[in-house]
Design an enzyme around this catalytic site. Structure first.
Site, PDB file in Angstrom:
ATOM      1  N   HIS A  22      -9.698   1.103   4.772  1.00  0.00           N
ATOM      2  CA  HIS A  22      -8.238   1.320   5.467  1.00  0.00           C
ATOM      3  C   HIS A  22      -8.477   2.201   6.593  1.00  0.00           C
ATOM      4  CE1 HIS A  22      -4.337   2.636   6.339  1.00  0.00           C
ATOM      5  NE2 HIS A  22      -4.033   1.489   5.645  1.00  0.00           N
ATOM      6  N   ASN A  36       0.810  -1.123  -0.170  1.00  0.00           N
ATOM      7  CA  ASN A  36      -0.108   0.082   0.005  1.00  0.00           C
ATOM      8  C   ASN A  36       0.868   1.270  -0.172  1.00  0.00           C
ATOM      9  OD1 ASN A  36      -1.739   2.099   0.526  1.00  0.00           O
ATOM     10  ND2 ASN A  36      -2.072   1.448   2.396  1.00  0.00           N
ATOM     11  N   TRP A  37       1.088   1.910  -1.245  1.00  0.00           N
ATOM     12  CA  TRP A  37       1.874   3.019  -1.480  1.00  0.00           C
ATOM     13  C   TRP A  37       1.416   4.235  -0.420  1.00  0.00           C
ATOM     14  CZ3 TRP A  37       3.407   2.574  -7.361  1.00  0.00           C
ATOM     15  CH2 TRP A  37       3.844   1.239  -7.450  1.00  0.00           C
ATOM     16  N   LYS A  38       0.054   4.084  -0.367  1.00  0.00           N
ATOM     17  CA  LYS A  38      -0.360   5.516   0.160  1.00  0.00           C
ATOM     18  C   LYS A  38      -0.260   6.598  -0.792  1.00  0.00           C
ATOM     19  CE  LYS A  38      -0.215   3.305   4.929  1.00  0.00           C
ATOM     20  NZ  LYS A  38      -0.261   3.509   5.918  1.00  0.00           N
ATOM     21  N   GLY A  50       2.487   2.179  10.748  1.00  0.00           N
ATOM     22  CA  GLY A  50       3.216   3.235  10.487  1.00  0.00           C
ATOM     23  C   GLY A  50       3.936   3.777  11.647  1.00  0.00           C
ATOM     24  N   GLU A  84      -5.469  -4.975  10.604  1.00  0.00           N
ATOM     25  CA  GLU A  84      -4.287  -3.994  10.493  1.00  0.00           C
ATOM     26  C   GLU A  84      -4.722  -3.283  11.970  1.00  0.00           C
ATOM     27  OE1 GLU A  84      -2.493  -2.925   6.775  1.00  0.00           O
ATOM     28  OE2 GLU A  84      -4.268  -1.668   6.855  1.00  0.00           O
ATOM     29  N   GLY A  95       2.661  -1.131   4.190  1.00  0.00           N
ATOM     30  CA  GLY A  95       2.803   0.424   3.857  1.00  0.00           C
ATOM     31  C   GLY A  95       4.394   0.719   3.679  1.00  0.00           C
ATOM     32  N   GLY A  96       4.691   1.269   4.660  1.00  0.00           N
ATOM     33  CA  GLY A  96       6.342   1.653   4.637  1.00  0.00           C
ATOM     34  C   GLY A  96       7.250   0.982   3.972  1.00  0.00           C
ATOM     35  N   GLU A 111      -6.997   4.717   7.742  1.00  0.00           N
ATOM     36  CA  GLU A 111      -6.679   6.226   7.344  1.00  0.00           C
ATOM     37  C   GLU A 111      -8.016   6.513   6.841  1.00  0.00           C
ATOM     38  OE1 GLU A 111      -3.141   5.651   5.421  1.00  0.00           O
ATOM     39  OE2 GLU A 111      -2.235   5.081   7.352  1.00  0.00           O
ATOM     40  N   SER A 170       3.316  -2.109  10.220  1.00  0.00           N
ATOM     41  CA  SER A 170       4.819  -2.308  10.597  1.00  0.00           C
ATOM     42  C   SER A 170       5.439  -3.567  10.366  1.00  0.00           C
ATOM     43  CB  SER A 170       5.073  -1.557  11.978  1.00  0.00           C
ATOM     44  OG  SER A 170       4.715  -0.400  12.287  1.00  0.00           O
TER      45      SER A 170
HETATM   46  P1  PGA Z   1       2.643   0.201   7.718  1.00  0.00           P
HETATM   47  O1  PGA Z   1       1.145   0.492   6.997  1.00  0.00           O
HETATM   48  O2  PGA Z   1       3.330  -1.001   7.033  1.00  0.00           O
HETATM   49  O3  PGA Z   1       3.634   1.390   7.288  1.00  0.00           O
HETATM   50  O4  PGA Z   1       2.669   0.245   8.927  1.00  0.00           O
HETATM   51  C1  PGA Z   1       0.554  -0.562   6.522  1.00  0.00           C
HETATM   52  C2  PGA Z   1      -0.896   0.058   6.222  1.00  0.00           C
HETATM   53  O5  PGA Z   1      -1.213   1.240   6.251  1.00  0.00           O
HETATM   54  O6  PGA Z   1      -1.391  -0.740   5.366  1.00  0.00           O
END
Ligand code: PGA
Length: 248
Positions: free
Chosen positions: A94, A9-11, A172, A166, A232-233, A96, A211
């Site tokens: 998600h 997930n590149w966001k 994050g 998640e 994500g990251g 967010e 994470s």
């Molecule tokens: P993260 O994000 O790996 O940076 O914690 C995961 C996500 O939001 O899908």
């Protein structure tokens, strides 16, 4: 046997240049990856990624969709638009989107249904906040998130859904759920699905997100009910992402 799935997930992180470098980097290491690998790009880059991954094992996803088919919804993207660029997957709900854009369980369930109606596979995200976990409400929060989809679409819909657990406190933050915490939550989710349909519960992939990185991926994905990761990251660095893909 459920196939391991690793989704990036590149966001809201991309440029034409970084997308090129990232996708080429991932492609160069895919030959010894057995997992199904999906990259979820920001909408303006779907076309670029589509062109780069033609004839490869890499799959494309979007990060959100609107429940409407078309019309006066400035800034939004529809399922048809996502499919137009060869994407077969879409992240829905998600944390967010839930917290920053006020998507509640009913809105998320509608988005899951619209994705399914259009032949897209939703990566349906659920998870509790730190406060909810600490007050002992993890199970009730996650149950309500899943129940909203069962109420609208029926348990059978989970045959075509990828669940991503998640925990919000792990996204994050660099704080990963321990394998035991993650496995316990995944087992709870599978049990909830099984109470509705045992066969569906056995086949539904449940990914862990929060994470996940090359250092902890193998242990997490090695847990019985963890079928892969939503990253994500670490999905923004080709080598890190590939290492996670190979951990499955
Ligand atoms: P993260 O994000 O790996 O940076 O914690 C995961 C996500 O939001 O899908």
């Amino acid at each position: 046997m459920r196939q391991t799935i690793v989704a990036g997930n590149w966001k809201m992180n991309a440029s034409k240049e970084t997308v090129n470098t990232l996708v080429m980097g991932i492609l160069s290491g895919m030959s010894d990856v057995d997992s199904k690998v999906i990259v979820c790009a920001p909408a303006p880059y779907l076309s670029q990624v589509e062109a780069l991954i033609t004839h490869s094992q890499l799959n494309l996803g979007a990060q959100d969709l609107n429940v409407n088919a078309s019309g006066a919804f400035t800034g939004e993207i529809s399922a048809d638009m996502i499919k137009d660029f060869g994407a077969q997957y879409v992240i829905v709900g998600h944390s967010e989107r839930r917290s920053l854009y006020f998507e509640n369980n009913e809105v998320v369930a509608r988005k899951v249904q619209v994705a399914l109606d259009n032949g897209l596979t939703p990566l349906f995200c659920i998870g509790e906040t730190l406060e909810q976990r600490e007050s002992g409400n993890m199970e009730s929060v996650v149950s309500a998130q899943i129940q909203a989809v069962i109420d609208l679409s029926g348990i059978g819909a989970f045959k075509d859904i990828i669940v991503a657990y998640e925990p919000v406190w792990a996204i994050g933050t660099g704080v990963t759920a321990t394998p035991q915490q993650a496995q316990d939550a995944h087992a709870f989710i599978r049990l909830m699905l099984a109470k509705n349909d045992a066969d569906v519960a056995q086949t539904t992939p449940i990914l862990y997100g929060g994470s996940m990185n090359p250092g902890n991926a193998a242990e997490l994905i090695g847990c019985e009910d963890i079928d892969g990761g939503l990253i994500g990251g670490a999905s923004l660095k080709a080598q890190d992402f590939l290492q996670i893909c190979k951990a499955g």
